[in-house]
Design a protein around this motif. Structure first.
Motif, short mmCIF file in Angstrom:
data_model
loop_
_atom_site.label_atom_id
_atom_site.label_comp_id
_atom_site.label_asym_id
_atom_site.label_seq_id
_atom_site.Cartn_x
_atom_site.Cartn_y
_atom_site.Cartn_z
N LEU A 45 52.09 50.46 44.43
CA LEU A 45 51.51 50.79 43.14
C LEU A 45 52.31 51.88 42.42
O LEU A 45 52.28 51.96 41.19
N GLN A 118 39.89 46.36 40.62
CA GLN A 118 40.21 47.42 41.54
C GLN A 118 39.10 47.71 42.56
O GLN A 118 39.36 48.33 43.58
N GLU A 280 49.67 46.98 39.03
CA GLU A 280 49.03 48.27 38.98
C GLU A 280 47.69 48.18 39.71
O GLU A 280 46.94 47.25 39.53
N GLY A 281 47.57 49.01 40.62
CA GLY A 281 46.46 48.83 41.44
C GLY A 281 45.27 49.68 41.15
O GLY A 281 45.13 50.47 40.57
N HIS A 326 46.52 51.56 38.73
CA HIS A 326 47.35 52.08 39.81
C HIS A 326 46.54 52.72 40.93
O HIS A 326 46.96 52.71 42.09
#
Length: 468
Positions: A45, A118, A280-281, A326
């Motif tokens: 990330l 997420q 993007e985590g 992220h």
């Protein structure tokens, strides 16, 4: 000797990561922070190509030593399984790979990572899961985060006691990703069929349950082997050795079928490792503020946490979207925040991921702690000078609630405490009211924190989607 080296290195990494989350001094990150940055998912990330390449190369050369040495949740499982099997002479036996579960979870995980869901990413990421467990020890606050951390701990402990590395080889998406590469490892445990006496000692010692021994077949599933070296220690006939075995046929597979499967797995793993670097985590902690007493004479209502339309994210995050795509909810920034500003969110869309609140403090301009400790690139490292360039929010005044604007008393706390001079008092028909220069305001929350109006401040900060 190999097992001793592995255990020694694993203890060092496990202790280092654990101390990072339990750091009460605020100085350990300068010495141990690199351990967080070499964790697989945070490196992905953070677009840390060097770390990703190093971990993939490590797996291609030595197998899944990452899972046995570097991953804190993996080492934690080893400790639990060791405690649970001390009195058992044959604690494990070979079990077939649960492909439907293992790869089903992996595919769903990658899909959620790409789509930016997420909550799922945070729940399954091993480093983030371990971080939640340990940070809940340091900050045991009631809310979704501590409940999820407790459930995760119970599940991991139960699986470790019963099946050793079941979590790693059936659930963990990082373990599955590395398994694509471990099939090609240059060095790995190899069974010498001529020396094997079929005693099954190695099979019973394998906590990954990936060794199958019979008179007709002796095989190791290298996709699940975590290189713990327990099998080498238990073999009394010299039939098991950790040696160079590149390009040799994997026991239990034959001809082109095994090669084709490994080739497909390698291509898939490579696509994930490279593609995930472009992706993007999280964590949520509902903090209850205790009542404060004013000189022992009167109870003062605590500040109430606001349900902001736009969440406030730390300086160093480019935008709200970039931060939450992220962030892996490891809670390291939460436990390291010296101003009690960061807390896990309880919003379902950002569950467990940090958000900022100014009930207990404000984001001091000279503090860059969160940007220094974030391993996933959600908060980029910034200097004190750079921090003032990040406008993470804007203060807004509720004139009907302001005790100075309504003429009840002259206050001016917000103006006097603003560290960047974005607030000044102007005369109105009823009193002196604060006016905010939005071009100067950086959203640090000092005005909201120091405002005497309770439970909701008369001057509050609204987040900004874009910071820079």
């Amino acid at each position: 000797m190999l097992k001793r080296i592995r255990i020694g290195a694993a203890v060092v990494f496990w202790l280092g990561i654990t101390l990072l989350f339990l750091d009460f001094t605020g100085v350990l990150h300068g010495y141990l922070g690199w351990m967080a940055k070499v964790q697989f998912l945070p490196a992905v990330l953070a677009l840390n190509v060097g770390v990703i390449a190093a971990l993939v190369l490590l797996t291609l050369v030595f197998g899944r030593v990452y899972c046995s040495v570097i991953c804190p949740l993996g080492v934690f499982q080893d400790g639990i399984s060791w405690l649970g099997t001390r009195k058992s002479k044959a604690p494990y036996k070979y079990k077939k790979e649960l492909k439907w579960l293992r790869y089903g979870i992996w595919v769903a995980y990658v899909a959620c990572l790409v789509a930016g869901v997420q909550v799922v990413v945070s729940l399954l990421a091993p480093y983030g899961a371990y971080g939640r467990i340990i940070s809940s020890i340091k900050h045991p606050v009631a809310g979704p985060t501590i409940i999820i951390a407790a459930v995760t701990l119970i599940a991991v402990v139960a699986l470790s006691l019963k099946g050793g590395r079941t979590y790693c080889n059936s659930i963990c998406p990082v373990g599955t990703t590395l398994s694509f590469f471990s099939r090609f490892a240059m060095f790995r445990p190899v069974i010498d069929a001529d020396k094997c006496k079929h005693c099954k000692a190695c099979e019973h010692a394998c906590k990954a349950q990936c060794i199958a021994i019979s008179k007709d077949e002796q095989k190791i599933d290298y996709s699940r082997c975590v290189d713990c070296f327990n099998c080498l220690e238990t073999c009394k006939f010299g039939a098991l050795n950790y040696k160079f075995a590149w390009k040799k046929q994997i026991p239990g597979q034959s001809g082109n079928e095994g090669a084709d499967k490994s080739r497909r797995a390698f291509m898939a793993g490579t696509a994930v490792a490279v593609g995930a670097a472009a992706l993007e985590g999280v964590e949520a902690r509902a903090q209850e503020a205790a009542k404060k007493v004013d000189g022992g004479y009167a109870d003062v209502l605590p500040k109430q946490a606001l349900d902001r339309e736009i969440p406030i994210t730390p300086p160093g995050s480019k935008s709200v979207k970039d931060f939450y795509r992220h962030c892996i909810a490891c809670q390291l920034c939460v436990v390291e925040c010296p101003n009690n500003v960061l807390r896990p969110s309880s919003d379902p869309e950002r569950l467990m991921q940090p958000e900022m609140g100014y009930e207990n403090g404000f984001c001091r301009p000279e503090c860059t702690r969160c940007s220094e400790v974030c391993p996933a690139g959600a908060i980029e490292k910034i200097s004190r000078e750079e921090k003032t360039q990040y406008h993470i929010g804007t203060a807004h005044v509720d004139l009907q609630a302001c005790i100075s604007a309504t003429g009840k008393t002259h206050c001016g706390k917000c103006a006097s405490k603003c560290p960047v001079g974005a607030i000044h008092m102007v005369k109105t028909e009823t009193g002196m009211a604060p006016a905010v220069n939005e071009e100067v305001c950086i959203g640090c929350g000092a005005c909201e924190q120091y405002c005497p109006v309770r439970p909701i401040s008369a001057i509050t900060v609204n987040g900004k989607y874009q910071h820079v």
